[in-house]
Design a protein around this motif. Structure first.
Motif, PDB file in Angstrom:
ATOM      1  N   PRO A 308       4.631  80.572  43.111  1.00  0.00           N
ATOM      2  CA  PRO A 308       3.426  81.404  43.145  1.00  0.00           C
ATOM      3  C   PRO A 308       2.981  81.708  44.576  1.00  0.00           C
ATOM      4  O   PRO A 308       3.267  80.954  45.497  1.00  0.00           O
ATOM      5  N   THR A 309       2.238  82.813  44.702  1.00  0.00           N
ATOM      6  CA  THR A 309       1.617  83.172  45.965  1.00  0.00           C
ATOM      7  C   THR A 309       0.443  84.099  45.689  1.00  0.00           C
ATOM      8  O   THR A 309       0.160  84.424  44.532  1.00  0.00           O
ATOM      9  N   ASP A 326      11.576  90.640  43.160  1.00  0.00           N
ATOM     10  CA  ASP A 326      12.248  89.374  42.863  1.00  0.00           C
ATOM     11  C   ASP A 326      11.341  88.240  43.309  1.00  0.00           C
ATOM     12  O   ASP A 326      10.498  88.406  44.208  1.00  0.00           O
ATOM     13  N   ARG A 327      11.533  87.073  42.685  1.00  0.00           N
ATOM     14  CA  ARG A 327      10.710  85.916  43.025  1.00  0.00           C
ATOM     15  C   ARG A 327      11.566  84.778  43.563  1.00  0.00           C
ATOM     16  O   ARG A 327      12.641  84.490  43.023  1.00  0.00           O
ATOM     17  N   PHE A 328      11.076  84.150  44.624  1.00  0.00           N
ATOM     18  CA  PHE A 328      11.645  82.893  45.111  1.00  0.00           C
ATOM     19  C   PHE A 328      10.692  81.803  44.638  1.00  0.00           C
ATOM     20  O   PHE A 328       9.567  81.693  45.137  1.00  0.00           O
ATOM     21  N   THR A 329      11.132  81.013  43.682  1.00  0.00           N
ATOM     22  CA  THR A 329      10.242  80.080  43.002  1.00  0.00           C
ATOM     23  C   THR A 329      10.125  78.764  43.756  1.00  0.00           C
ATOM     24  O   THR A 329      11.127  78.171  44.171  1.00  0.00           O
ATOM     25  N   VAL A 330       8.895  78.302  43.928  1.00  0.00           N
ATOM     26  CA  VAL A 330       8.640  76.947  44.409  1.00  0.00           C
ATOM     27  C   VAL A 330       8.049  76.162  43.254  1.00  0.00           C
ATOM     28  O   VAL A 330       7.395  76.720  42.368  1.00  0.00           O
ATOM     29  N   ARG A 331       8.256  74.837  43.257  1.00  0.00           N
ATOM     30  CA  ARG A 331       7.943  74.048  42.071  1.00  0.00           C
ATOM     31  C   ARG A 331       7.040  72.866  42.404  1.00  0.00           C
ATOM     32  O   ARG A 331       7.127  72.284  43.484  1.00  0.00           O
ATOM     33  N   ARG A 332       6.235  72.504  41.416  1.00  0.00           N
ATOM     34  CA  ARG A 332       5.322  71.376  41.579  1.00  0.00           C
ATOM     35  C   ARG A 332       6.082  70.087  41.879  1.00  0.00           C
ATOM     36  O   ARG A 332       5.675  69.290  42.731  1.00  0.00           O
ATOM     37  N   GLU A 333       7.177  69.865  41.146  1.00  0.00           N
ATOM     38  CA  GLU A 333       7.914  68.612  41.318  1.00  0.00           C
ATOM     39  C   GLU A 333       8.536  68.486  42.707  1.00  0.00           C
ATOM     40  O   GLU A 333       8.933  67.387  43.109  1.00  0.00           O
ATOM     41  N   GLU A 334       8.601  69.584  43.456  1.00  0.00           N
ATOM     42  CA  GLU A 334       9.088  69.557  44.832  1.00  0.00           C
ATOM     43  C   GLU A 334       7.943  69.684  45.834  1.00  0.00           C
ATOM     44  O   GLU A 334       8.161  70.019  47.001  1.00  0.00           O
ATOM     45  N   GLY A 335       6.734  69.398  45.364  1.00  0.00           N
ATOM     46  CA  GLY A 335       5.561  69.471  46.234  1.00  0.00           C
ATOM     47  C   GLY A 335       5.225  70.886  46.653  1.00  0.00           C
ATOM     48  O   GLY A 335       4.542  71.084  47.661  1.00  0.00           O
ATOM     49  N   ASN A 360       0.803  78.876  52.343  1.00  0.00           N
ATOM     50  CA  ASN A 360       0.811  79.632  51.101  1.00  0.00           C
ATOM     51  C   ASN A 360      -0.528  79.475  50.383  1.00  0.00           C
ATOM     52  O   ASN A 360      -1.212  78.459  50.508  1.00  0.00           O
ATOM     53  N   ASN A 361      -0.896  80.500  49.659  1.00  0.00           N
ATOM     54  CA  ASN A 361      -2.084  80.481  48.819  1.00  0.00           C
ATOM     55  C   ASN A 361      -1.628  80.888  47.419  1.00  0.00           C
ATOM     56  O   ASN A 361      -1.008  81.946  47.283  1.00  0.00           O
ATOM     57  N   PRO A 362      -1.823  80.030  46.421  1.00  0.00           N
ATOM     58  CA  PRO A 362      -2.823  78.968  46.331  1.00  0.00           C
ATOM     59  C   PRO A 362      -2.317  77.552  46.577  1.00  0.00           C
ATOM     60  O   PRO A 362      -3.105  76.606  46.495  1.00  0.00           O
ATOM     61  N   ARG A 529     -11.164  77.888  40.121  1.00  0.00           N
ATOM     62  CA  ARG A 529     -10.205  78.957  39.881  1.00  0.00           C
ATOM     63  C   ARG A 529      -9.091  78.481  38.960  1.00  0.00           C
ATOM     64  O   ARG A 529      -8.341  77.556  39.307  1.00  0.00           O
ATOM     65  N   ASP A 530      -9.001  79.079  37.774  1.00  0.00           N
ATOM     66  CA  ASP A 530      -7.881  78.835  36.874  1.00  0.00           C
ATOM     67  C   ASP A 530      -6.686  79.620  37.395  1.00  0.00           C
ATOM     68  O   ASP A 530      -6.713  80.848  37.461  1.00  0.00           O
ATOM     69  N   LEU A 531      -5.610  78.923  37.744  1.00  0.00           N
ATOM     70  CA  LEU A 531      -4.441  79.576  38.335  1.00  0.00           C
ATOM     71  C   LEU A 531      -3.436  80.077  37.297  1.00  0.00           C
ATOM     72  O   LEU A 531      -2.423  80.667  37.663  1.00  0.00           O
ATOM     73  N   SER A 532      -3.715  79.864  36.022  1.00  0.00           N
ATOM     74  CA  SER A 532      -2.742  80.189  34.974  1.00  0.00           C
ATOM     75  C   SER A 532      -2.228  81.617  35.041  1.00  0.00           C
ATOM     76  O   SER A 532      -1.011  81.843  34.941  1.00  0.00           O
ATOM     77  N   PRO A 533      -3.086  82.655  35.199  1.00  0.00           N
ATOM     78  CA  PRO A 533      -2.553  84.023  35.191  1.00  0.00           C
ATOM     79  C   PRO A 533      -1.675  84.353  36.387  1.00  0.00           C
ATOM     80  O   PRO A 533      -0.937  85.336  36.360  1.00  0.00           O
ATOM     81  N   MET A 534      -1.732  83.538  37.429  1.00  0.00           N
ATOM     82  CA  MET A 534      -0.994  83.834  38.641  1.00  0.00           C
ATOM     83  C   MET A 534       0.494  83.567  38.496  1.00  0.00           C
ATOM     84  O   MET A 534       1.324  84.304  39.033  1.00  0.00           O
ATOM     85  N   SER A 535       0.851  82.506  37.757  1.00  0.00           N
ATOM     86  CA  SER A 535       2.259  82.136  37.645  1.00  0.00           C
ATOM     87  C   SER A 535       2.457  81.147  36.505  1.00  0.00           C
ATOM     88  O   SER A 535       1.632  80.249  36.312  1.00  0.00           O
TER      89      SER A 535
END
Length: 571
Positions: A308-309, A326-335, A360-362, A529-535
């Motif tokens: 997300p960004t 295109d998206r370059f995905t970052v993941r929670r499990e990788e901080g 990065n935001n958020p 801020r609910d981040l759900s709609p972002m990603s």
């Protein structure tokens, strides 16, 4: 009255019985069993939306989110054969089922629409479905595309269908908007997403400003609200800024500003040791984004975004300009960190524009300037990079790439003065980059694009770096205290402390949703801020909380703790 809701435990028992009746007895896809119930291995991960007439359920639809890790379609199609199944953020819509007595009513169409709204609310960009051949027209009318790939199950033939969420939403509103608006008064809509979308714009997090009245009729009550849903500064502008605005407010309001903001540009160039010709200014970073991207990109352009960004970028690229990113995905499990080696591999594909928000935001994760410079230097020369440094000063001195951008030929840095300098209400930002790019932006800038109060306030803010350095240091301490207070609420909460002026709070999978937490806290004047709609990476269970002053932070933690207690105790 028709009611739409997420399935309760009682609803699920009814769903399993109806599935057995339809898919075992009626369609012969399964062998009837003694329990007269038909369950599914994905039931723990599936989201069921129920349509009910009064209290009696009459139909349902299932959504399998990407965080389930697998789809029912995996039983029929290999991912190597159908790459769409490997896309990040893919949602599966399945088993649309209506009680025989209600077939032909509005229930099936409303359930399809409800599933789409739920997917949108959780950041979905693509959907897949298996549509029954005999009602394929209904799926196609909704905007799904047939792939020509079919499977046979029992007495039924299904076809693999795909759809791009934004296109489905646009088509639905264009074709059925009038019908939906006519249906709305007769619906009891109990999903955690509005029945109809808002304005056709990027949904930013500032719902707290709405608490002051649509026309600011309750402006004096702003002190009763904790606006932790926006990343505005918690501190006031520098004393020199406040003094000049107070001393000359009547003159500032009635006087036209310098048309091209030359003095502000000179102040930025002097303070940042840049050439005047390498700077262009705008009324906030969104102004620069819209002008630059619409000048550089067309519908056939290739763009890479981090996911997300900041949501403005996807909105401008995909909904304003009309090209697919295109998206370059970052993941929670990788901080939420960017794997730069993987990123460099992706950059071997030629892109017209790559956007990096740093920090990065958020997520608030920062890439060190030296590491980022290395990535940019080794990237294909024809790829243009847009580096958004709205919060870079929180990362410490020497982390801006402004000087690098000015010397390079394919990099620009966008710097908002709103957030770091407590000028969000005035709107001021600048771009630093190669002279030809800055000159291009200046040509596309209308006269008087930055207001006189904003120009004067920005000049005085840039002249007091000591004041702001101290405030940024205070922010880091307040952020750490807020993160500690949130962590103490419960062991099942995951708190991620950002580099900027926010923290992320992730709720457990089987707990309350982010939307329900945000809604509950708002009743007490605390806005998150609910981040759900972002990603879809946020899985509908992550909120972003902006750092405020100490008293407000204590109120945030207390309110959030009470809200979670009440939500967990609710039936």
């Amino acid at each position: 009255m028709l009611e739409l809701r997420l399935a309760s435990a009682t609803d699920r028992e009814w769903i399993y019985r109806l599935r057995h009746e339809v898919y075992a007895h009626e369609l012969g896809q399964h062998v009837p069993n003694k329990t007269e119930q038909l369950t599914d291995p994905l039931d723990e991960a599936n989201v069921y939306i129920v349509a009910a007439h009064g209290t009696q359920p009459i139909g349902f639809i299932s959504v399998t989110p990407p965080w389930a890790g697998r789809y029912s379609i995996d039983k029929y199609f290999g991912r190597e054969e159908h790459p769409v199944l490997d896309q990040d953020g893919l949602f599966e819509i399945r088993v649309l089922t209506v009680d025989a007595r209600w077939r032909g009513s509005a229930a099936a169409g409303v359930l399809m629409y409800a599933a789409l709204r739920w997917v949108i609310a959780h950041g979905g960009r693509d959907v897949i479905a298996l549509g029954r051949a005999e009602i394929l027209g209904m799926y196609l009318a909704a905007g799904l595309t047939a792939t020509g790939k079919t499977v046979r199950s029992g007495a039924v033939t299904f076809e693999l269908l795909v759809g791009e969420v934004a296109g489905l939403a646009e088509r639905t509103l264009r074709q059925y908007g009038r019908v939906l608006r006519a249906l709305e008064p007769g619906l009891r809509w109990r999903l955690e997403v509005p029945f109809l979308p808002g304005a056709d714009a990027c949904e930013h997090g500032g719902a707290s400003i709405g608490a002051l009245g649509r026309r600011f009729d309750t402006l004096p009550s702003h002190g009763d609200v904790v606006p932790a849903d926006v990343l505005d500064a918690w501190f006031p502008p520098a004393p020199g800024v406040v003094d000049v605005l107070n001393d000359h407010q009547d003159w500032l309001a009635r006087t036209s500003p310098p048309a091209a903001a030359e003095g502000l540009i000179e102040e930025i160039a002097t303070g940042r040791d840049l050439s005047v010709e390498a700077v262009a200014v705008g009324s906030g970073s969104s102004d620069l984004i819209f002008r630059a991207f619409r000048g550089w990109l067309g519908p056939s352009a290739r763009v890479l975004l981090v996911d997300p960004t900041y949501g403005e970028y996807a909105h401008v690229v995909e909904r304003v300009i009309g090209c697919r990113a295109d998206r370059f995905t970052v993941r929670r499990e990788e901080g939420w960190r960017m794997d730069l080696d993987r990123f460099q591999d992706v950059l071997r594909t030629r892109y017209d524009l790559v956007v990096i928000v740093n920090p990065n935001n958020p997520t608030g994760v920062h890439v060190d300037a030296d590491d980022l410079r290395r990535v940019l230097a080794e990237a294909p020369g024809e790829t243009r990079f847009w580096i958004d440094e709205a919060y870079v000063e929180y990362a410490g001195a020497g982390q801006s790439l402004e000087s690098y951008a000015v010397a390079a030929d394919n990099t620009v840095v966008c710097k908002s003065l709103s957030k770091m300098y407590a000028l969000s209400g005035l709107r001021a930002a600048y771009l630093a980059g190669p002279r030809q790019i800055a000159a291009e932006l200046r040509r596309w800038t209308p006269p008087w694009g930055v207001s006189l109060p904003a120009q004067i306030a920005a000049v005085h803010a840039l002249r007091d770096p000591g004041y702001y350095t101290g405030r940024w240091a205070q922010t880091r301490m307040l952020r750490a205290d807020l993160a500690a207070a949130l962590t103490s609420i419960g062991e099942d909460l995951h708190v991620h402390e950002s580099v900027a002026n926010s923290v992320l709070l992730t709720l457990p999978r089987r707990g309350p949703s982010a939307a329900s937490l945000v809604r509950t806290c708002r009743r007490h004047g605390v806005f998150l801020r609910d981040l759900s709609p972002m990603s879809p990476a946020f899985e509908g269970r992550t909120v972003r909380i902006a750092v405020r002053e100490a008293t407000a932070n204590a109120r945030i933690a207390a309110t959030l703790g009470e809200a979670l207690h009440d939500l967990r105790a609710a039936p």
